[in-house]
Design a protein around this motif. Structure first.
Motif, PDB file in Angstrom:
ATOM      1  N   UNK A   1      11.442  12.307  -4.861  1.00 29.85           N
ATOM      2  CA  UNK A   1      10.512  12.732  -3.813  1.00 29.85           C
ATOM      3  C   UNK A   1       9.436  11.674  -3.649  1.00 29.85           C
ATOM      4  N   UNK A   2       9.186  11.306  -2.403  1.00 24.40           N
ATOM      5  CA  UNK A   2       8.128  10.321  -2.179  1.00 24.40           C
ATOM      6  C   UNK A   2       7.344  10.715  -0.938  1.00 24.40           C
ATOM      7  N   UNK A   3       6.282   9.968  -0.693  1.00 27.43           N
ATOM      8  CA  UNK A   3       5.431  10.271   0.444  1.00 27.43           C
ATOM      9  C   UNK A   3       5.485   9.082   1.394  1.00 27.43           C
ATOM     10  N   UNK A   4       5.771   9.348   2.643  1.00 23.60           N
ATOM     11  CA  UNK A   4       5.848   8.253   3.615  1.00 23.60           C
ATOM     12  C   UNK A   4       4.440   7.734   3.895  1.00 23.60           C
ATOM     13  N   UNK A   5       4.323   6.535   4.501  1.00 25.43           N
ATOM     14  CA  UNK A   5       2.997   6.005   4.857  1.00 25.43           C
ATOM     15  C   UNK A   5       2.186   7.010   5.687  1.00 25.43           C
ATOM     16  N   UNK A   6       2.874   7.839   6.467  1.00 20.73           N
ATOM     17  CA  UNK A   6       2.161   8.820   7.287  1.00 20.73           C
ATOM     18  C   UNK A   6       1.846  10.115   6.519  1.00 20.73           C
ATOM     19  N   UNK A   7       2.208  10.152   5.216  1.00 19.79           N
ATOM     20  CA  UNK A   7       1.878  11.322   4.396  1.00 19.79           C
ATOM     21  C   UNK A   7       2.973  12.368   4.361  1.00 19.79           C
ATOM     22  N   UNK A   8       4.098  12.094   5.056  1.00 20.70           N
ATOM     23  CA  UNK A   8       5.191  13.072   5.099  1.00 20.70           C
ATOM     24  C   UNK A   8       5.980  13.037   3.785  1.00 20.70           C
ATOM     25  N   UNK A   9       6.385  14.209   3.301  1.00 18.66           N
ATOM     26  CA  UNK A   9       7.217  14.251   2.090  1.00 18.66           C
ATOM     27  C   UNK A   9       8.657  13.923   2.472  1.00 18.66           C
ATOM     28  N   UNK A  10       9.264  13.026   1.729  1.00 18.51           N
ATOM     29  CA  UNK A  10      10.663  12.685   1.993  1.00 18.51           C
ATOM     30  C   UNK A  10      11.397  12.463   0.677  1.00 18.51           C
ATOM     31  N   UNK A  11      12.712  12.395   0.774  1.00 17.87           N
ATOM     32  CA  UNK A  11      13.522  12.239  -0.427  1.00 17.87           C
ATOM     33  C   UNK A  11      14.279  10.922  -0.313  1.00 17.87           C
TER      34      UNK A  11
END
Lengths: 460, 460
Positions: free
Chosen positions: B90-100
């Motif tokens: 799980x990580x956080x995109x530059x825009x703050x969105x949670x992504x896998x």
């Protein structure tokens, strides 16, 4: 429970509504010395020197509230079975019991017992007798306790599935498929001949005119649950199902409630077993906690089942046959009968899962056991009193295998579920009334629900 | 949620079960940097330089989880509509969105769109089109959001009644009475000719052989609720009811869910009005809180209804006629029609109770209005989009009056309820699908439930 906002919106009416207290609340938080209003039914009357002692129940709990009625307030129609509105002061008897000393008693509806009222005070009428009066039988302590337990059991089931993120799906009652394929279905058509006439088309007959095809009452919501499971994950349904069997046994009804769950991404029968065992222990423990007094009314010697702290057993169908063989109970080709089911439970001393069933004894949609294509990954859970109480399986997820076993083209939609983004699933169905029988220790299933239907019995 | 004891009993299995996370939980408490496993369906794919970006949904919520799939992990069957099992971090995109960020992707079931899959990515298909594919339509964002809202709405209804000590009663589907007396019932009999033959008795015909009398699908659980209410206090039921009408309007179904409540000791129509208004506001506010994202998927401009913070209106039937007269909408002798209902709601700008109905327009069991024996103490609640959404009344509690109006001897049991310990009661019925229409702003009732049934449509 309610958010402040809702309360503030509606408090204009609040005063006019809160005109009386339910006995469950009064007994939970008794405010001795306070004025209380009670509405309920008189369950027994004892005339003493200065007071008439009346036990009143209002259906909110198993307990009755004792009312002390000064003799001058006693009227002729204040009898067993009558409904009353009592105002008085809550007090505590010398023995510590909460009671209501009445200063006003109004009979709302008299009850002339001699004019045909079937029940007597302080009498345990046999269930067969009580069952003749389905419209009145919730007035007995036994049936009202049953209905409170059923209400609680249902609530705990929904709690369990909600806590695990299962979606509750309302599967349809009317269906054009017979999921189990046993032909024990009720067919459905409009009663009104006028409706049928206006809808009639050439080549149709009465059976098919309304829906354009033959339509039945559902025997299971499984196939519909499977459709939703293949896009929304774990799902369940709890609702009426039907069997048009000519069976009047103590374990069968024409209309009964079934809880069915379908588990997404289930690729092992263990997953189902875990889920069923966890569910059953949860709802048994919770209902015994919330409805202790009701269970005592239903059966004085209703103890916690010995299996609640133990693991359920698991044996294969072949092992089950060997166990029964040794007991001289030979299993015939059409499967394990009720006597044999109960013998297996007795043998294991806990509820027991029978797994790895012969393919020919089970339904077309069940998945073959790995390494043995004569068997399917199905399970039955057998329990005391009822024998079979849950049936389940992994579902055939191979498109070609399922196609070769499909009993009818009418099920092409079900086959097609496997064509697009298919996943492995499995599920089970559990008879709510049979759970009630085990929980409440009730021999006859007809006493586990408010209005039982069985052959020759659908009188109201 | 679970008591410690239950957890300890069953934790032996816990590890084997907890194999993947649902997206709703991941997004609720995202643990950036942790390894996660997701199983779900691909809703869209965008191939970029180093990664394939996939949106995955698993049905647990309206939101999708973005997956970054390194290009070397992309296989040919990783397409729109396919089901996948993804492991990653799980990580956080530059825009703050949670992504896998995936390190392993397994396609569980491919989806060959060209082989007949009816839906396309990022496309809002018209409801009439989607309705042709009832078995697949929960794969659309719209219908899956509807089913989550329906699940939540149902839960909030049960919460509301439980908090007020109402008992949930499972009233029967099979019945020998036609409560509303409109003749729009489905009749029921076994499909199996063998069963009918073995049960046949002289003087019987096929229609009556199984239950010993004609049997129908219920149009209302009211009469049965009344029986239980007269011993157990406030009760309600929520379940399927049926109408065999030849109606294909946007407001009618052959099978629909009805919520029915019966209030013990209710002697004023106000009591019902308060209860209905409080219930509706509670379930609307709660569902809008718990399912905000779903409601946004269903209708981008679904705002909080303006009436939620205002009192409902009340007018008499005669006042309603005068209002409509002035608008040039003349009310005929058979009552207020749909156009007129909606005009009244428009006129009042809030949901409106119509009370004091002409006796001849309403059912036999309704209580006469005090001081005017041409009227009954009934109510209809009219709301935007649907018009009538709730109907209710006080019940005739006078034995002799009820006897004189009883439409059939088959209802003698209902009459007899008034004979022993009778109480005043009143109640109402509310169409769950119409509530869904108002809550979700949906013109056609067929889109508010998983498997709608209407004339010529019962295909699975």
């Amino acid at each position: 429970m309610f958010c402040k906002r809702i309360l503030s919106i509606c408090n204009k009416h609040l005063y006019s509504i809160k005109k009386y207290s339910v006995i469950a609340s009064v007994l939970k938080k008794p405010n001795v010395g306070e004025v209380a209003e009670i509405k309920g039914w008189i369950k027994s009357l004892r005339v003493q020197k200065e007071y008439v002692f009346a036990d009143i129940n209002d259906g909110s709990c198993a307990q009755k509230l004792q009312i002390l009625i000064p003799k001058h307030l006693k009227t002729e129609d204040l009898t067993y079975g009558s409904s009353v509105h009592v105002t008085g002061t809550l007090s505590q008897s010398p023995k510590g019991q909460i009671e209501l000393v009445a200063n006003n008693v109004k009979v709302l509806g008299p009850c002339v017992v001699l004019d045909g009222y079937p029940f007597n005070p302080r009498t345990a009428h046999p269930p067969e007798y009580v069952r003749q009066y389905l419209h009145l039988r919730s007035r007995t302590n036994f049936i009202s306790a049953i209905l409170r337990v059923r209400n609680a059991l249902t609530r705990h089931i929904h709690e369990y599935f909600a806590s695990q993120n299962y979606l509750h799906i309302h599967t349809p009652i009317l269906t054009s498929n017979d999921c189990e394929g046993a032909g024990e279905v009720f067919k459905v058509q409009p009663e009104n001949e006028e409706t049928i006439k206006t809808m009639m088309q050439e080549g149709k007959n009465k059976d098919t005119v309304y829906f354009g095809r033959k339509t039945y009452l559902t025997v299971s919501g499984q196939l519909h649950l499977e459709a939703i499971c293949r896009s929304m994950g774990n799902v369940y349904t709890l609702g009426p199902t039907f069997r048009a069997e000519n069976s009047r046994s103590r374990l069968h009804l024409s209309e009964f409630y079934m809880l069915e769950a379908e588990l997404a991404f289930a690729d092992s029968i263990d997953t189902l077993q875990y889920n069923i065992e966890d569910l059953l222990k949860y709802i048994f423990i919770k209902t015994r906690e919330t409805n202790e007094a009701d269970l005592y009314v239903i059966s004085k010697d209703n103890k916690e089942p010995s299996w609640i702290n133990r693991d359920f057993a698991t044996i294969t169908y072949d092992e089950a046959r060997r166990i029964l063989d040794k007991k001289g109970l030979v299993v015939l080709d059409d499967g394990i009968n009720k006597e044999q089911e109960l013998a297996l439970v007795e043998h294991c001393q806990v509820p027991v899962f029978i797994v790895q069933w012969p393919k020919n004894l089970k339904s077309f949609y069940m998945k073959e056991t790995p390494l043995d294509d004569t068997k399917v990954d199905a399970l039955d859970l057998l329990a005391p009193i009822t024998g079979e109480v849950v049936g389940g399986s992994l579902r055939e997820d191979n498109y070609d295998k399922l196609k070769s076993k499909l009993p009818s083209d009418a099920l092409n939609w079900y086959l097609e579920l496997r064509k697009f983004g298919n996943i492995p699933t499995g599920g089970y169905g559990l008879g709510l009334e049979r759970i009630m029988q085990i929980l409440c220790n009730i021999p006859n299933i007809k006493d586990t629900l408010p209005f039982p239907r069985w052959p020759h019995n659908c009188d109201l």
